[in-house]
Scaffold this motif. Sequence first.
Motif, mmCIF file in Angstrom:
data_model
loop_
_atom_site.group_PDB
_atom_site.id
_atom_site.type_symbol
_atom_site.label_atom_id
_atom_site.label_comp_id
_atom_site.label_asym_id
_atom_site.label_seq_id
_atom_site.Cartn_x
_atom_site.Cartn_y
_atom_site.Cartn_z
ATOM 1 N N LEU A 111 0.829 -1.210 0.000
ATOM 2 C CA LEU A 111 0.000 0.000 0.000
ATOM 3 C C LEU A 111 0.859 1.254 0.000
ATOM 4 C CD1 LEU A 111 -2.940 -0.723 2.441
ATOM 5 C CD2 LEU A 111 -3.103 -0.022 0.061
ATOM 6 N N MET A 112 1.934 1.237 0.820
ATOM 7 C CA MET A 112 2.807 2.413 0.916
ATOM 8 C C MET A 112 3.398 2.747 -0.448
ATOM 9 S SD MET A 112 4.716 1.716 4.553
ATOM 10 C CE MET A 112 6.045 2.866 4.201
ATOM 11 N N LYS A 113 3.780 1.696 -1.181
ATOM 12 C CA LYS A 113 4.355 1.892 -2.512
ATOM 13 C C LYS A 113 3.303 2.502 -3.435
ATOM 14 C CE LYS A 113 8.036 -0.675 -4.704
ATOM 15 N NZ LYS A 113 8.680 -2.001 -4.706
ATOM 16 N N LYS A 114 2.127 1.897 -3.406
ATOM 17 C CA LYS A 114 1.027 2.323 -4.290
ATOM 18 C C LYS A 114 0.633 3.783 -4.012
ATOM 19 C CE LYS A 114 -3.684 0.970 -5.283
ATOM 20 N NZ LYS A 114 -4.821 0.270 -4.669
ATOM 21 N N LYS A 115 0.619 4.147 -2.719
ATOM 22 C CA LYS A 115 0.162 5.493 -2.340
ATOM 23 C C LYS A 115 1.326 6.485 -2.278
ATOM 24 C CE LYS A 115 -4.028 3.854 -1.013
ATOM 25 N NZ LYS A 115 -5.379 4.289 -1.381
ATOM 26 N N ASN A 116 2.484 6.069 -2.744
ATOM 27 C CA ASN A 116 3.653 6.953 -2.741
ATOM 28 C C ASN A 116 4.075 7.451 -1.366
ATOM 29 O OD1 ASN A 116 4.410 6.970 -5.474
ATOM 30 N ND2 ASN A 116 2.615 8.242 -5.940
ATOM 31 N N VAL A 117 3.912 6.610 -0.342
ATOM 32 C CA VAL A 117 4.461 6.944 0.976
ATOM 33 C C VAL A 117 5.934 6.493 0.962
ATOM 34 C CG1 VAL A 117 4.326 6.441 3.451
ATOM 35 C CG2 VAL A 117 2.233 6.655 2.111
ATOM 36 N N ALA A 118 6.809 7.336 1.487
ATOM 37 C CA ALA A 118 8.244 7.023 1.484
ATOM 38 C C ALA A 118 8.521 5.717 2.225
ATOM 39 C CB ALA A 118 9.022 8.163 2.116
ATOM 40 N N SER A 119 9.410 4.885 1.706
ATOM 41 C CA SER A 119 9.813 3.644 2.374
ATOM 42 C C SER A 119 10.797 3.973 3.491
ATOM 43 C CB SER A 119 10.488 2.721 1.367
ATOM 44 O OG SER A 119 11.743 3.279 1.011
ATOM 45 N N MET A 120 11.087 2.981 4.327
ATOM 46 C CA MET A 120 12.042 3.188 5.416
ATOM 47 C C MET A 120 13.395 3.634 4.862
ATOM 48 S SD MET A 120 10.787 3.004 8.378
ATOM 49 C CE MET A 120 11.904 2.589 9.698
ATOM 50 N N ASP A 121 13.844 3.015 3.768
ATOM 51 C CA ASP A 121 15.129 3.411 3.184
ATOM 52 C C ASP A 121 15.114 4.879 2.759
ATOM 53 O OD1 ASP A 121 16.240 0.958 3.604
ATOM 54 O OD2 ASP A 121 15.941 0.224 1.564
ATOM 55 N N GLN A 122 14.033 5.279 2.105
ATOM 56 C CA GLN A 122 13.924 6.681 1.669
ATOM 57 C C GLN A 122 13.863 7.630 2.863
ATOM 58 O OE1 GLN A 122 10.456 5.819 -0.752
ATOM 59 N NE2 GLN A 122 11.529 6.446 -2.615
ATOM 60 N N LEU A 123 13.139 7.212 3.911
ATOM 61 C CA LEU A 123 13.025 8.070 5.093
ATOM 62 C C LEU A 123 14.386 8.275 5.764
ATOM 63 C CD1 LEU A 123 9.623 6.749 6.495
ATOM 64 C CD2 LEU A 123 10.090 9.119 5.833
ATOM 65 N N PHE A 124 15.190 7.206 5.841
ATOM 66 C CA PHE A 124 16.528 7.351 6.426
ATOM 67 C C PHE A 124 17.411 8.240 5.556
ATOM 68 C CE2 PHE A 124 17.488 5.071 10.347
ATOM 69 C CZ PHE A 124 16.311 4.384 10.550
ATOM 70 N N GLU A 125 17.249 8.123 4.243
ATOM 71 C CA GLU A 125 18.046 8.967 3.355
ATOM 72 C C GLU A 125 17.664 10.446 3.536
ATOM 73 O OE1 GLU A 125 18.063 7.501 -0.738
ATOM 74 O OE2 GLU A 125 18.974 9.440 -1.310
ATOM 75 N N MET A 126 16.349 10.695 3.587
ATOM 76 C CA MET A 126 15.873 12.062 3.812
ATOM 77 C C MET A 126 16.369 12.600 5.154
ATOM 78 S SD MET A 126 11.922 11.682 2.521
ATOM 79 C CE MET A 126 11.303 13.032 3.558
ATOM 80 N N ALA A 127 16.254 11.754 6.183
ATOM 81 C CA ALA A 127 16.687 12.172 7.522
ATOM 82 C C ALA A 127 18.162 12.578 7.498
ATOM 83 C CB ALA A 127 16.453 11.036 8.523
ATOM 84 N N GLY A 128 18.965 11.786 6.794
ATOM 85 C CA GLY A 128 20.392 12.090 6.694
ATOM 86 C C GLY A 128 20.629 13.436 6.019
#
Lengths: 178, 178, 178
Positions: A111-128
Amino acid sequence: MDIEKELLDLKTKVNEMPGQENKLSMIVFSGELDKHLAAMIIATGAAAMGMKVVMFFTFWGSAALRDPKKKVGGKDFMSKMFGFMLPKGRNKTKLSKMNMAGMGTAMLKGLMKKKNVASMDQLFEMAGMLGVEINICEMSMDLMGFKREEIIDYPHLDFCGVATFLANAKESAVQLFI
Amino acid sequence: MDIEKELLDLKTKVNEMPGQENKLSMIVFSGELDKHLAAMIIATGAAAMGMKVVMFFTFWGSAALRDPKKKVGGKDFMSKMFGFMLPKGRNKTKLSKMNMAGMGTAMLKGLMKKKNVASMDQLFEMAGMLGVEINICEMSMDLMGFKREEIIDYPHLDFCGVATFLANAKESAVQLFI
Amino acid sequence: MDIEKELLDLKTKVNEMPGQENKLSMIVFSGELDKHLAAMIIATGAAAMGMKVVMFFTFWGSAALRDPKKKVGGKDFMSKMFGFMLPKGRNKTKLSKMNMAGMGTAMLKGLMKKKNVASMDQLFEMAGMLGVEINICEMSMDLMGFKREEIIDYPHLDFCGVATFLANAKESAVQLFI
């Protein structure tokens, strides 16, 4: 009334007041996917709004900061057991509810992929990129037998104790325990 | 020393300090009866004491804000699955511990009645009268496939994102993650 | 500009600002060993750093404050049931994850001993010496049928309601819900 003295006293008082910084301190105690998603969405959201963000990963939370590609040896029996039983890294955590042998977790990720919610990997990259600081509880590392060499690469990573969390928290406008 | 300038500077600083309002911001992430009871008791208690209260329902928490009497159609398969598996409304949530196939939950509800503890329905009614604001996380609604038309009627209801929660939280004297 | 008046106004405002004390307020809602360990480590850490600490034990949290050596009679059926099913005291709580019929909990306790992490008994003793205040939620006591006579001996113990927690929390630099 000695205005100058009164003013200086008040200024000192204001400068020493706790909780005065535009800062978010978060304890990430839990080890589940849903809670980590919430923590990372709040952290990146706050950093994007210009808040300073410090996350303190402890207990079950610290297990998710391991990098599954990094192998370390020389662990005693108990450490191996803990290491084996806890989710190895942020992509192996499960939902706290409705995991249903992995089906619920897979559904949510779909669902997260379908609804374009950031994945855990993307969230860690953004956080960095946004400068979110990640602190890992040294006592938890020691207790669960994790070694520094098996922790993820992250630009703003540090190892510390509860005193550091508290020193951050009392300066922060917002504190959360997740 | 230029007293007038110093005073104005200090005034500006004080006015811009975060956390200065007599306000409570709460994230309700969990979806269980016991945690929702705690959240509503704290919220109504704070509002009764004159605090401004904003609750941000997200993830599992948002499922409990559905009105079981409202039916909506046109959902895709995943949304129907989530909608079916999550507790439909605040009177269908279970205890996080000791649910024992519903027996523990029924026991607690019986005890609450006997000891004159307000029910969830009464707590929501009180919250509405006391002006407690309820915000629902739009991302969670989207992710779980909930539609606005199936959410409860409540006088101070709004749909928003994590940025709104954070803007409220940093002005608030108290913040909690439940 | 009337400097004296402006200064007094600002002083009043600063003195009435919430969240200005070097104080930690914690709600301990959960009833598990891992969460209680976290709560006690944070509480004693904060007190050791010179913060005033108030813990408010409610719901499942209150069960762990019973003293297993103290027996009370005259309870009704429901109270006996709750009393029997909930962990009797701080040394009977289990892990929230990986309890595995008690094996995980035993493993963790073994590791804590080996790694010289303070036990629950030692943490309560330290908390008492450091002046950590423990408040127990009266509504929870009543709901679960606990009596004051079965609660642990502790030097800074009190029974109160959510209003007392909130009054403490809004003066505190840090608030957590565990």
